[in-house]
Write a protein that holds these residues in place. Structure first.
Motif, PDB file in Angstrom:
ATOM      1  N   GLY A  86      -1.647   0.287  -4.387  1.00  0.00           N
ATOM      2  CA  GLY A  86      -0.454   0.737  -3.696  1.00  0.00           C
ATOM      3  C   GLY A  86       0.102   2.008  -4.300  1.00  0.00           C
ATOM      4  N   VAL A  87       0.927   2.677  -3.527  1.00  0.00           N
ATOM      5  CA  VAL A  87       1.627   3.872  -3.984  1.00  0.00           C
ATOM      6  C   VAL A  87       3.096   3.703  -3.620  1.00  0.00           C
ATOM      7  N   MET A  88       3.966   3.945  -4.573  1.00  0.00           N
ATOM      8  CA  MET A  88       5.412   3.890  -4.349  1.00  0.00           C
ATOM      9  C   MET A  88       5.965   5.302  -4.411  1.00  0.00           C
ATOM     10  N   LEU A 143      -4.872   8.565  -3.703  1.00  0.00           N
ATOM     11  CA  LEU A 143      -4.738   7.619  -4.814  1.00  0.00           C
ATOM     12  C   LEU A 143      -5.246   6.236  -4.415  1.00  0.00           C
ATOM     13  N   LEU A 144      -4.982   5.831  -3.186  1.00  0.00           N
ATOM     14  CA  LEU A 144      -5.505   4.556  -2.712  1.00  0.00           C
ATOM     15  C   LEU A 144      -7.029   4.582  -2.666  1.00  0.00           C
ATOM     16  N   ARG A 191       0.837  -1.198   0.000  1.00  0.00           N
ATOM     17  CA  ARG A 191       0.000   0.000   0.000  1.00  0.00           C
ATOM     18  C   ARG A 191       0.874   1.252   0.000  1.00  0.00           C
ATOM     19  N   LEU A 192       2.032   1.154   0.640  1.00  0.00           N
ATOM     20  CA  LEU A 192       3.025   2.232   0.572  1.00  0.00           C
ATOM     21  C   LEU A 192       4.397   1.597   0.521  1.00  0.00           C
ATOM     22  N   LEU A 217      -5.433  -7.472 -11.303  1.00  0.00           N
ATOM     23  CA  LEU A 217      -4.037  -7.156 -11.026  1.00  0.00           C
ATOM     24  C   LEU A 217      -3.943  -6.218  -9.827  1.00  0.00           C
ATOM     25  N   SER A 218      -2.933  -6.439  -8.998  1.00  0.00           N
ATOM     26  CA  SER A 218      -2.600  -5.471  -7.960  1.00  0.00           C
ATOM     27  C   SER A 218      -1.700  -4.427  -8.599  1.00  0.00           C
ATOM     28  N   ILE A 219      -2.150  -3.186  -8.644  1.00  0.00           N
ATOM     29  CA  ILE A 219      -1.423  -2.130  -9.353  1.00  0.00           C
ATOM     30  C   ILE A 219      -1.036  -1.026  -8.385  1.00  0.00           C
TER      31      ILE A 219
END
Length: 335
Positions: free
Chosen positions: A226-228, A219-220, A8-9, A202-204
């Protein structure tokens, strides 16, 4: 097992930055954020036997090994080596635009050969039980992202990939430096959000242009998994990681600043005994107090004194005392 919750992060893999000392430091600020190694090339592991590149402290977990390369067999071997070294998740770099990776025909240039990427992913998955993921761009050079990205995602999904991190900028392999490629091509968060709608299974995760926790949370909330965050997390780790466990992961509590510094003091003492140089560790800590009273004193003391021969814990203690004094003065001035 896919570390979906932790993703998620996450803190992006960054060459010359996210080494083992950096990751240990970041882990003291967040127990849940997913960390990444610097990119490790498959040839370095398989041909060069550079196993030291896989070194990490178990306390860094959850941490992902990022691999670079273009040969399916070699990447399969490297993935196996990563798994045996303790990495439960291994990421394939399809996003780095540097000249070095272009000359090796890997990184962002792989966006041009989705069938090869799919073959690589299948080989890596067959080689070890680790979760295999992909980090990519929305496209490169003259590619039309809205056309090429769905094809790319379809190919890697068919190869068994269930999690992808998308850097929401094109990469221009000719004419832009790696630094420019992080800043000049326009961001397209909307396209990444559209890909999540098109590929709900898909997990994006989205990478690029995220500068604070509120933006990440937004964004979540819009549907991303997730957010990178890259440079912002490195340059302002206190802002981005302290508090992330509560804001992003829903924890009732998380690490505090004093506890993190106490943990780093113990870690530094241990590493100095083993021959590490103080500056190799504290260089990752320079932005800890960014925007706060005492930030300048903190940076100055660590920058000027940590590199000196024989520098030890007294430097960290002096920097910490200077921050405390500056913050006490700021509080007194507000009364």
């Amino acid at each position: 097992m896919l570390m979906t919750h932790n993703s998620r992060l996450s803190v992006a893999p960054m060459m010359d930055w996210t080494d083992r000392h950096c990751r240990y430091f970041h882990r003291q600020l967040s127990r849940h954020a997913q960390l990444y190694t610097e990119m490790v090339t498959a040839p370095a592991l398989v041909r060069g036997n550079a196993l030291h590149l896989l070194a990490h402290d178990p306390a860094e977990q959850p941490v992902v090994l990022q691999l670079g390369g273009s040969d399916p067999g070699e990447l399969a071997q490297a993935a196996r080596m990563g798994w045996e070294a303790g990495y439960q998740e291994i990421n394939l770099n399809c996003g780095c635009p540097s000249d070095r990776v272009q000359s090796g025909c890997f990184g962002a240039v792989l966006m041009k050969t989705p069938d090869l990427v799919a073959e690589i992913c299948a080989a890596m998955r067959a080689a070890c039980p680790a979760e295999i993921t992909v980090k990519c761009r929305i496209g490169v050079d003259e590619q039309v992202p809205a056309d090429i990205l769905p094809v790319f995602l379809e190919k890697i999904r068919a190869a068994g990939i269930s999690h992808v991190i998308i850097h929401a900028r094109k990469a221009w392999l000719q004419g832009l430096s790696p630094k420019d490629n992080r800043e000049i091509p326009p961001l397209d968060h909307a396209l990444v959000l559209a890909m999540k709608q098109q590929f709900p299974d898909l997990s994006i995760s989205l990478n690029g242009g995220v500068n604070d926790l509120e933006q990440a949370a937004s964004l979540l909330e819009q549907g991303l998994d997730g957010v990178m965050i890259g440079r912002a997390a490195y340059q302002r780790p206190g802002d981005l990681l302290l508090g992330a466990d509560q804001r992003i992961f829903g924890a009732t509590e998380g690490p505090d600043l004093d506890g993190a510094l106490d943990a780093m003091r113990r870690y530094i003492a241990q590493e100095l005994v083993q021959g590490a140089r103080l500056a190799a560790i504290t260089r990752h800590m320079l932005g800890l107090f960014a925007g706060q009273p005492g930030a300048r004193q903190w940076r100055r003391i660590l920058s000027e004194q940590a590199h000196r021969a024989g520098a030890g814990l007294e430097v960290l203690d002096a920097a910490r005392a200077a921050v405390a004094q500056a913050q006490s003065g700021a509080e007194a001035a507000q009364v």
